[in-house]
Design a protein around this motif. Structure first.
Motif, mmCIF file in Angstrom:
data_model
loop_
_atom_site.group_PDB
_atom_site.id
_atom_site.type_symbol
_atom_site.label_atom_id
_atom_site.label_comp_id
_atom_site.label_asym_id
_atom_site.label_seq_id
_atom_site.Cartn_x
_atom_site.Cartn_y
_atom_site.Cartn_z
ATOM 1 N N ASP A 16 0.837 -1.197 0.000
ATOM 2 C CA ASP A 16 0.000 0.000 0.000
ATOM 3 C C ASP A 16 0.877 1.254 0.000
ATOM 4 O O ASP A 16 1.578 1.531 0.965
ATOM 5 C CB ASP A 16 -0.900 -0.016 1.241
ATOM 6 C CG ASP A 16 -1.892 1.124 1.296
ATOM 7 O OD1 ASP A 16 -1.765 2.097 0.524
ATOM 8 O OD2 ASP A 16 -2.817 1.053 2.120
ATOM 9 N N GLN A 18 -0.087 4.341 0.115
ATOM 10 C CA GLN A 18 -0.738 5.369 0.936
ATOM 11 C C GLN A 18 -0.741 6.737 0.254
ATOM 12 O O GLN A 18 -0.599 7.768 0.899
ATOM 13 C CB GLN A 18 -0.095 5.425 2.318
ATOM 14 C CG GLN A 18 -0.220 4.102 3.042
ATOM 15 C CD GLN A 18 0.381 4.123 4.429
ATOM 16 O OE1 GLN A 18 0.739 5.172 4.954
ATOM 17 N NE2 GLN A 18 0.486 2.957 5.028
ATOM 18 N N ARG A 19 -0.886 6.715 -1.057
ATOM 19 C CA ARG A 19 -1.002 7.956 -1.829
ATOM 20 C C ARG A 19 -1.763 7.643 -3.113
ATOM 21 O O ARG A 19 -1.797 6.513 -3.578
ATOM 22 C CB ARG A 19 0.367 8.532 -2.165
ATOM 23 C CG ARG A 19 1.204 7.596 -3.036
ATOM 24 C CD ARG A 19 2.515 8.214 -3.489
ATOM 25 N NE ARG A 19 3.374 7.227 -4.089
ATOM 26 C CZ ARG A 19 3.194 6.662 -5.279
ATOM 27 N NH1 ARG A 19 2.174 7.016 -6.023
ATOM 28 N NH2 ARG A 19 4.027 5.752 -5.749
ATOM 29 N N THR A 20 -2.358 8.665 -3.700
ATOM 30 C CA THR A 20 -3.063 8.506 -4.967
ATOM 31 C C THR A 20 -2.066 8.120 -6.057
ATOM 32 O O THR A 20 -0.950 8.640 -6.096
ATOM 33 C CB THR A 20 -3.773 9.825 -5.345
ATOM 34 O OG1 THR A 20 -4.683 10.164 -4.299
ATOM 35 C CG2 THR A 20 -4.528 9.692 -6.651
ATOM 36 N N LEU A 21 -2.475 7.213 -6.909
ATOM 37 C CA LEU A 21 -1.619 6.763 -8.003
ATOM 38 C C LEU A 21 -1.907 7.586 -9.258
ATOM 39 O O LEU A 21 -3.065 7.834 -9.584
ATOM 40 C CB LEU A 21 -1.860 5.284 -8.287
ATOM 41 C CG LEU A 21 -1.589 4.355 -7.102
ATOM 42 C CD1 LEU A 21 -2.086 2.956 -7.416
ATOM 43 C CD2 LEU A 21 -0.106 4.344 -6.770
ATOM 44 N N MET A 130 -8.389 -0.893 -1.010
ATOM 45 C CA MET A 130 -7.233 0.010 -1.046
ATOM 46 C C MET A 130 -7.312 0.929 -2.263
ATOM 47 O O MET A 130 -7.088 2.134 -2.151
ATOM 48 C CB MET A 130 -5.940 -0.807 -1.089
ATOM 49 C CG MET A 130 -5.637 -1.542 0.200
ATOM 50 S SD MET A 130 -4.289 -2.745 0.061
ATOM 51 C CE MET A 130 -3.037 -1.847 -0.798
ATOM 52 N N LEU A 131 -7.634 0.349 -3.406
ATOM 53 C CA LEU A 131 -7.723 1.126 -4.644
ATOM 54 C C LEU A 131 -8.791 2.214 -4.526
ATOM 55 O O LEU A 131 -8.565 3.366 -4.912
ATOM 56 C CB LEU A 131 -8.017 0.195 -5.816
ATOM 57 C CG LEU A 131 -7.926 0.767 -7.210
ATOM 58 C CD1 LEU A 131 -6.516 1.262 -7.505
ATOM 59 C CD2 LEU A 131 -8.324 -0.295 -8.229
ATOM 60 N N ARG A 133 -9.874 3.624 -1.786
ATOM 61 C CA ARG A 133 -9.397 4.643 -0.853
ATOM 62 C C ARG A 133 -8.339 5.522 -1.506
ATOM 63 O O ARG A 133 -8.413 6.753 -1.454
ATOM 64 C CB ARG A 133 -8.822 3.980 0.404
ATOM 65 C CG ARG A 133 -8.159 4.954 1.364
ATOM 66 C CD ARG A 133 -7.645 4.289 2.643
ATOM 67 N NE ARG A 133 -6.995 3.017 2.467
ATOM 68 C CZ ARG A 133 -5.710 2.856 2.115
ATOM 69 N NH1 ARG A 133 -4.947 3.905 1.885
ATOM 70 N NH2 ARG A 133 -5.192 1.653 2.008
ATOM 71 N N LEU A 134 -7.357 4.904 -2.160
ATOM 72 C CA LEU A 134 -6.253 5.659 -2.755
ATOM 73 C C LEU A 134 -6.719 6.577 -3.874
ATOM 74 O O LEU A 134 -6.250 7.707 -4.002
ATOM 75 C CB LEU A 134 -5.188 4.703 -3.308
ATOM 76 C CG LEU A 134 -4.429 3.865 -2.277
ATOM 77 C CD1 LEU A 134 -3.586 2.818 -2.977
ATOM 78 C CD2 LEU A 134 -3.582 4.761 -1.386
ATOM 79 N N GLN A 135 -7.641 6.080 -4.707
ATOM 80 C CA GLN A 135 -8.063 6.831 -5.880
ATOM 81 C C GLN A 135 -9.332 7.642 -5.635
ATOM 82 O O GLN A 135 -9.788 8.353 -6.515
ATOM 83 C CB GLN A 135 -8.270 5.887 -7.067
ATOM 84 C CG GLN A 135 -7.018 5.085 -7.457
ATOM 85 C CD GLN A 135 -5.805 5.959 -7.730
ATOM 86 O OE1 GLN A 135 -4.904 6.049 -6.919
ATOM 87 N NE2 GLN A 135 -5.807 6.619 -8.871
ATOM 88 N N CYS A 172 -3.250 1.241 -12.499
ATOM 89 C CA CYS A 172 -3.127 1.332 -11.034
ATOM 90 C C CYS A 172 -2.814 -0.039 -10.439
ATOM 91 O O CYS A 172 -1.955 -0.168 -9.560
ATOM 92 C CB CYS A 172 -4.407 1.882 -10.414
ATOM 93 S SG CYS A 172 -4.695 3.627 -10.729
ATOM 94 N N LEU A 176 0.462 -1.258 -8.252
ATOM 95 C CA LEU A 176 0.395 -1.866 -6.927
ATOM 96 C C LEU A 176 1.003 -3.266 -6.910
ATOM 97 O O LEU A 176 1.648 -3.658 -5.936
ATOM 98 C CB LEU A 176 -1.061 -1.922 -6.442
ATOM 99 C CG LEU A 176 -1.702 -0.580 -6.135
ATOM 100 C CD1 LEU A 176 -3.190 -0.742 -5.881
ATOM 101 C CD2 LEU A 176 -1.019 0.071 -4.931
#
Length: 189
Positions: A16, A18-21, A130-131, A133-135, A172, A176
């Motif tokens: 993870d 922990q930032r936008t991709l 996770m995806l 949340r990140l995006q 994305c 990951l």
């Protein structure tokens, strides 16, 4: 049913960022060339069927499907059936579209249809969460993300490459999980 190891799945998700991709440039991604060759077996994303039915798939996709073994996921069947169900029965084109979807699904060779196992489903749900949340995916995109993650991890587990036109989401996923495999194309709009 196989036991699902929650703790192992959570440990597996240590990638993870922990930032936008950010979406990478096309030149950094694996796109179908005009000249296609042999390679790994494919697992087809639902867009491949839909683009084919609507005449939007480029010739390179047809050429690739002629050369490589194609496999199907129950996830794609589920999405195609959802499409058949959501179409307005009063629309004049619905009957033909549903018929074409039926021909497509019935044409899938049973030994080339794969259902995701418990491990893939559990890890895909974690990855999709996770995806999202990140995006910053909203409700509409969350189910699509879950299906994409299942397909991606299913292909990885089976040693296949996902064939898709969904560049942004699968880029994305490749960021990951770089050990996964996807091959992209642009549909003819």
């Amino acid at each position: 049913m196989a036991d699902f190891d929650f703790d192992a799945s959570v440990r597996w998700a240590r990638f993870d960022p922990q930032r936008t991709l950010a979406r990478r440039e096309d030149r950094e991604l694996p796109f179908i060339d005009d000249v296609v060759g042999a390679g790994q077996e494919l697992l087809l994303d639902t867009c491949v069927y839909i683009d084919g039915l609507q005449g939007r798939a480029p010739e390179a996709v047809a050429n690739l499907l002629d050369i490589r073994l194609s496999n199907h996921s129950t996830i794609a069947i589920q999405e195609l059936m959802h499409t058949a169900g959501v179409l307005d029965p009063r629309h004049p084109g619905t009957r033909m579209a549903v018929r074409q979807i039926g021909v497509t699904i019935n044409g899938m060779q049973p030994h080339r249809i794969f259902a995701p196992d418990t491990d893939v489903l559990g890890r895909a749900a974690l990855l999709a969460g996770m995806l999202c949340r990140l995006q910053g995916y909203q409700k509409d995109a969350r189910l699509r993300a879950l299906h994409d993650c299942v397909l991606f991890l299913q292909a990885q587990k089976l040693g296949f490459t996902v064939l898709t036109a969904n560049v942004s989401d699968f880029d994305c996923l490749l960021q990951l999980i770089p050990t996964g495999r996807a091959l992209f194309y642009r549909s003819d709009d």
